[in-house]
Design a protein around this motif. Sequence first.
Motif, PDB file in Angstrom:
ATOM      1  N   MET A   1       0.925  -1.164  -0.019  1.00  0.00           N
ATOM      2  CA  MET A   1      -0.119   0.187  -0.072  1.00  0.00           C
ATOM      3  C   MET A   1       0.952   1.340  -0.221  1.00  0.00           C
ATOM      4  SD  MET A   1      -2.992  -1.293  -0.317  1.00  0.00           S
ATOM      5  CE  MET A   1      -2.747  -3.029  -0.227  1.00  0.00           C
ATOM      6  N   GLY A   2       0.335   2.266  -0.637  1.00  0.00           N
ATOM      7  CA  GLY A   2       1.282   3.242  -0.760  1.00  0.00           C
ATOM      8  C   GLY A   2       0.898   4.400   0.679  1.00  0.00           C
ATOM      9  N   GLU A  32      -5.371   1.196  -1.963  1.00  0.00           N
ATOM     10  CA  GLU A  32      -5.930   0.193  -0.811  1.00  0.00           C
ATOM     11  C   GLU A  32      -7.378   0.027  -1.160  1.00  0.00           C
ATOM     12  OE1 GLU A  32      -5.318   0.390   3.737  1.00  0.00           O
ATOM     13  OE2 GLU A  32      -6.509   2.111   2.981  1.00  0.00           O
ATOM     14  N   ILE A  33      -7.791  -1.135  -0.865  1.00  0.00           N
ATOM     15  CA  ILE A  33      -9.440  -1.218  -0.838  1.00  0.00           C
ATOM     16  C   ILE A  33      -9.878  -0.956   0.577  1.00  0.00           C
ATOM     17  CG2 ILE A  33     -11.307  -2.725  -1.248  1.00  0.00           C
ATOM     18  CD1 ILE A  33      -9.529  -4.345  -3.379  1.00  0.00           C
ATOM     19  N   SER A 180     -14.322  -7.655 -10.051  1.00  0.00           N
ATOM     20  CA  SER A 180     -13.959  -6.168  -9.907  1.00  0.00           C
ATOM     21  C   SER A 180     -12.857  -5.966  -8.820  1.00  0.00           C
ATOM     22  CB  SER A 180     -15.049  -5.556  -8.749  1.00  0.00           C
ATOM     23  OG  SER A 180     -16.488  -5.858  -9.139  1.00  0.00           O
ATOM     24  N   LYS A 181     -12.672  -7.044  -7.901  1.00  0.00           N
ATOM     25  CA  LYS A 181     -11.630  -7.022  -7.064  1.00  0.00           C
ATOM     26  C   LYS A 181     -10.232  -6.883  -8.093  1.00  0.00           C
ATOM     27  CE  LYS A 181      -9.128  -8.718  -3.123  1.00  0.00           C
ATOM     28  NZ  LYS A 181      -9.012  -9.592  -1.975  1.00  0.00           N
ATOM     29  N   ARG A 182     -10.368  -8.029  -8.957  1.00  0.00           N
ATOM     30  CA  ARG A 182      -9.020  -8.316  -9.950  1.00  0.00           C
ATOM     31  C   ARG A 182      -8.749  -6.928 -10.673  1.00  0.00           C
ATOM     32  NH1 ARG A 182     -10.961 -13.333 -12.707  1.00  0.00           N
ATOM     33  NH2 ARG A 182     -10.712 -14.301 -10.942  1.00  0.00           N
ATOM     34  N   LEU A 183      -9.782  -6.127 -10.955  1.00  0.00           N
ATOM     35  CA  LEU A 183      -9.797  -4.964 -11.797  1.00  0.00           C
ATOM     36  C   LEU A 183      -9.126  -3.885 -10.921  1.00  0.00           C
ATOM     37  CD1 LEU A 183     -10.247  -4.213 -14.577  1.00  0.00           C
ATOM     38  CD2 LEU A 183     -12.795  -3.352 -14.173  1.00  0.00           C
ATOM     39  N   PHE A 184      -9.759  -3.646  -9.775  1.00  0.00           N
ATOM     40  CA  PHE A 184      -9.047  -2.814  -8.732  1.00  0.00           C
ATOM     41  C   PHE A 184      -7.528  -3.084  -8.760  1.00  0.00           C
ATOM     42  CE2 PHE A 184     -13.396  -2.947  -6.253  1.00  0.00           C
ATOM     43  CZ  PHE A 184     -14.090  -2.256  -7.210  1.00  0.00           C
ATOM     44  N   ARG A 185      -7.334  -4.172  -8.504  1.00  0.00           N
ATOM     45  CA  ARG A 185      -5.636  -4.526  -8.094  1.00  0.00           C
ATOM     46  C   ARG A 185      -4.974  -3.916  -9.446  1.00  0.00           C
ATOM     47  NH1 ARG A 185      -5.816  -4.311  -3.374  1.00  0.00           N
ATOM     48  NH2 ARG A 185      -6.028  -6.359  -2.052  1.00  0.00           N
ATOM     49  N   GLN A 186      -5.507  -4.497 -10.843  1.00  0.00           N
ATOM     50  CA  GLN A 186      -4.989  -4.107 -11.957  1.00  0.00           C
ATOM     51  C   GLN A 186      -4.649  -2.861 -12.228  1.00  0.00           C
ATOM     52  OE1 GLN A 186      -7.281  -5.969 -15.383  1.00  0.00           O
ATOM     53  NE2 GLN A 186      -6.153  -4.744 -16.641  1.00  0.00           N
ATOM     54  N   LEU A 202     -15.630  -9.297   3.866  1.00  0.00           N
ATOM     55  CA  LEU A 202     -14.377 -10.337   3.939  1.00  0.00           C
ATOM     56  C   LEU A 202     -13.601 -10.446   2.799  1.00  0.00           C
ATOM     57  CD1 LEU A 202     -15.949 -12.835   6.525  1.00  0.00           C
ATOM     58  CD2 LEU A 202     -13.819 -11.635   6.754  1.00  0.00           C
ATOM     59  N   PHE A 203     -14.385 -10.514   1.747  1.00  0.00           N
ATOM     60  CA  PHE A 203     -13.647 -10.809   0.330  1.00  0.00           C
ATOM     61  C   PHE A 203     -12.806  -9.610  -0.254  1.00  0.00           C
ATOM     62  CE2 PHE A 203     -13.814 -10.330  -4.204  1.00  0.00           C
ATOM     63  CZ  PHE A 203     -13.266 -11.506  -4.633  1.00  0.00           C
ATOM     64  N   LEU A 204     -13.430  -8.383  -0.021  1.00  0.00           N
ATOM     65  CA  LEU A 204     -12.758  -7.253  -0.704  1.00  0.00           C
ATOM     66  C   LEU A 204     -11.635  -6.491   0.258  1.00  0.00           C
ATOM     67  CD1 LEU A 204     -15.649  -5.353  -2.413  1.00  0.00           C
ATOM     68  CD2 LEU A 204     -13.657  -6.552  -3.441  1.00  0.00           C
ATOM     69  N   ALA A 205     -11.707  -6.385   1.461  1.00  0.00           N
ATOM     70  CA  ALA A 205     -11.240  -5.265   2.051  1.00  0.00           C
ATOM     71  C   ALA A 205      -9.808  -5.724   2.588  1.00  0.00           C
ATOM     72  CB  ALA A 205     -11.969  -5.181   3.626  1.00  0.00           C
ATOM     73  N   ASP A 206      -8.656  -4.660   2.207  1.00  0.00           N
ATOM     74  CA  ASP A 206      -7.648  -4.681   2.878  1.00  0.00           C
ATOM     75  C   ASP A 206      -7.772  -4.121   4.104  1.00  0.00           C
ATOM     76  OD1 ASP A 206      -6.118  -5.392   0.433  1.00  0.00           O
ATOM     77  OD2 ASP A 206      -6.439  -3.340  -0.212  1.00  0.00           O
TER      78      ASP A 206
END
Length: 359
Positions: A1-2, A32-33, A180-186, A202-206
């Motif tokens: 994370m930045g 970050e998510i 969506s998560k893959r895309l957010f990261r990409q 639970l699935f998404l959160a950093d």
Amino acid sequence: MGKTILAVKDLKYQLGERFVLNIPNWEVAQGEIYVILGPNGSGKSTFLRLLNFLEFPTQGKIFFQGNLVEGKAQRFSLRRQMSLVFQESLLFNSTVFDNVAYGLKIRGVKPGEVKQRVNKALAWLKIEHLADVPAYLLSGGEAQRVNLARSLVLKPLIFLLDEPLANLDAPSREKFLLESKRLFRQLNLTVVYVTHEREEALFLADHLGILINGYLVQEGKPEEVFNFPASEEVARFVGVETVLEGKVIGEDNGLVKVAVGKGEIEVAAQCQARKVILCLRPEEVVLSAQPNKSSPRNQVKALIKKIIPFGYFHKVFLDAGFPLAAFVTKPALEELNLAEGKEIWASFKATAVHLIERE
Ligand code: ADP
Ligand code: MG
């Protein structure tokens, strides 16, 4: 994370005498998510509207990359660098392409570039084939993809999402989440995602924040918050499961083997991910003095760390190479002679574990 990209300080939003929001400190880091999880009416949408400058706080400050945001011009320019996605997709009555192109056109982007960027955004969301379809013909899931494409095409620095899956059916929801998560990261996006669904969090959160009655009552990594709720109200809202982070080490015939802490857990599930989160309810965990004869898939010797009364039950916290919690009745507690510091066998079925794919 930045580094921290957006932060708020002493943020208050009042309607008459009532505080809708009261957040002394909050921040999200670049890339970050951040998921805000809270029940309906807890102030989630209000918070996003304040972050997006659609509404003004009664009191408090918002910082962007460390600088105080003040004045209309600054707010306007920052707002252009953010995107807010709502639960309803609110598309124009034109084609998918035109819907996605709209924001670029009003920003004066040249037609050639518009075309190129729109096509890229459609590809990100796997809706290239819908480019010429009128928006009113889209299914709920497709419309929400267009909605996302319309925001992402603008390359927002900060992406705000307000319960974007609320109107989708369960299968589309899962697929949408994964993609969506893959895309957010990409795209290395900074995301603030609000929801009342624990699974999505639970699935998404950093990083996870629990919002109740306008107060950010707990923050942390999702497993921390779920396993160690700081108060009874958080515990009640997040549920009382054991939540474990693990790595998939094998899969065979509908059984997934997951390395968790110093141990292993077998789960009855299908799984494509490498990293997963496992949820297990304490009432599914059976304690016994000797190994359980019916030989369930998961059987471990565990150390009793703590026993606390929990309504009609006692909640027994165990160390089994990973943290584990079990409910026992008072008679069972006495019969098994349970005490802190003792060892005991703990068992649970492979079907009792709920698996959430992370990455
Ligand atoms: P959430 O998105 O978590 O469901 P909201 O942010 O929509 O919560 O609302 C938080 C609280 O503020 C609710 O109790 C809601 O009734 C109240 N509220 C928000 N905006 C308004 C408004 N414009 N007028 C009256 N009440 C409002
Ligand atoms: Mg809302």
